[in-house]
Design an enzyme around this catalytic site. Sequence first.
Site, PDB file in Angstrom:
ATOM      1  N   ARG A  92       0.751  -1.056  -0.024  1.00 16.85           N
ATOM      2  CA  ARG A  92       0.090  -0.293  -0.056  1.00 16.85           C
ATOM      3  C   ARG A  92       0.757   1.339  -0.060  1.00 16.85           C
ATOM      4  O   ARG A  92       2.089   1.372   0.488  1.00 16.85           O
ATOM      5  CB  ARG A  92      -0.860  -0.073   1.099  1.00 16.85           C
ATOM      6  CG  ARG A  92      -0.204  -0.078   2.643  1.00 16.85           C
ATOM      7  CD  ARG A  92      -0.680  -0.711   3.695  1.00 16.85           C
ATOM      8  NE  ARG A  92      -1.247  -2.094   3.088  1.00 16.85           N
ATOM      9  CZ  ARG A  92      -1.789  -2.882   4.088  1.00 16.85           C
ATOM     10  NH1 ARG A  92      -2.197  -2.598   5.256  1.00 16.85           N
ATOM     11  NH2 ARG A  92      -2.034  -4.038   3.809  1.00 16.85           N
ATOM     12  N   ASP A  95      -1.070   3.191   4.887  1.00 14.17           N
ATOM     13  CA  ASP A  95      -2.329   2.856   5.532  1.00 14.17           C
ATOM     14  C   ASP A  95      -2.317   3.569   7.066  1.00 14.17           C
ATOM     15  O   ASP A  95      -1.261   3.803   7.672  1.00 14.17           O
ATOM     16  CB  ASP A  95      -1.567   1.398   6.144  1.00 14.17           C
ATOM     17  CG  ASP A  95      -2.616   0.441   6.818  1.00 14.17           C
ATOM     18  OD1 ASP A  95      -4.052   0.550   6.702  1.00 14.17           O
ATOM     19  OD2 ASP A  95      -2.355  -0.276   7.593  1.00 14.17           O
TER      20      ASP A  95
END
Length: 144
Positions: A92, A95
């Site tokens: 990602r 987060d």
Amino acid sequence: MTTAYLGLGANLGDRLANLQRAVHLLAEVSGLRVARSSRVYETEPVGGPEQPEYLNAVVEVETDLAPHDLLEACLSVETRMGRVRAEPWGPRTIDVDVLTYGDETVDEPDLAQERTAGPSDRGCQVTRGPVLGDRERKVAFHRR
């Protein structure tokens, strides 16, 4: 105002710039004040597919937002930064987890609470230190 701790993690793109941008975006949220942040730590991913290492930090905030609204603000920062939830536990750009919300235990129908100690399987590591004192825990709120 309630003191809350947010866990930030990034393992795609310019990881440090992503953490810094997330803090700046959080500071723009009405009803939320960024008080301080931890050092940045590099951690190995736990679970999920093969992926790069994470940079993680913890941010202390003061907020008038309710727990659900704080989570929505965190999710909004993730969306604004282009986070794509392609696969569970996947890599990602950012987060942002709610680790603690005052001393409250939040039990709402559309929120789940995950408790872990030490390295987290959600991309954030919270260790003993000046931000959390002697507590070594993580409480992450996420949508059910």
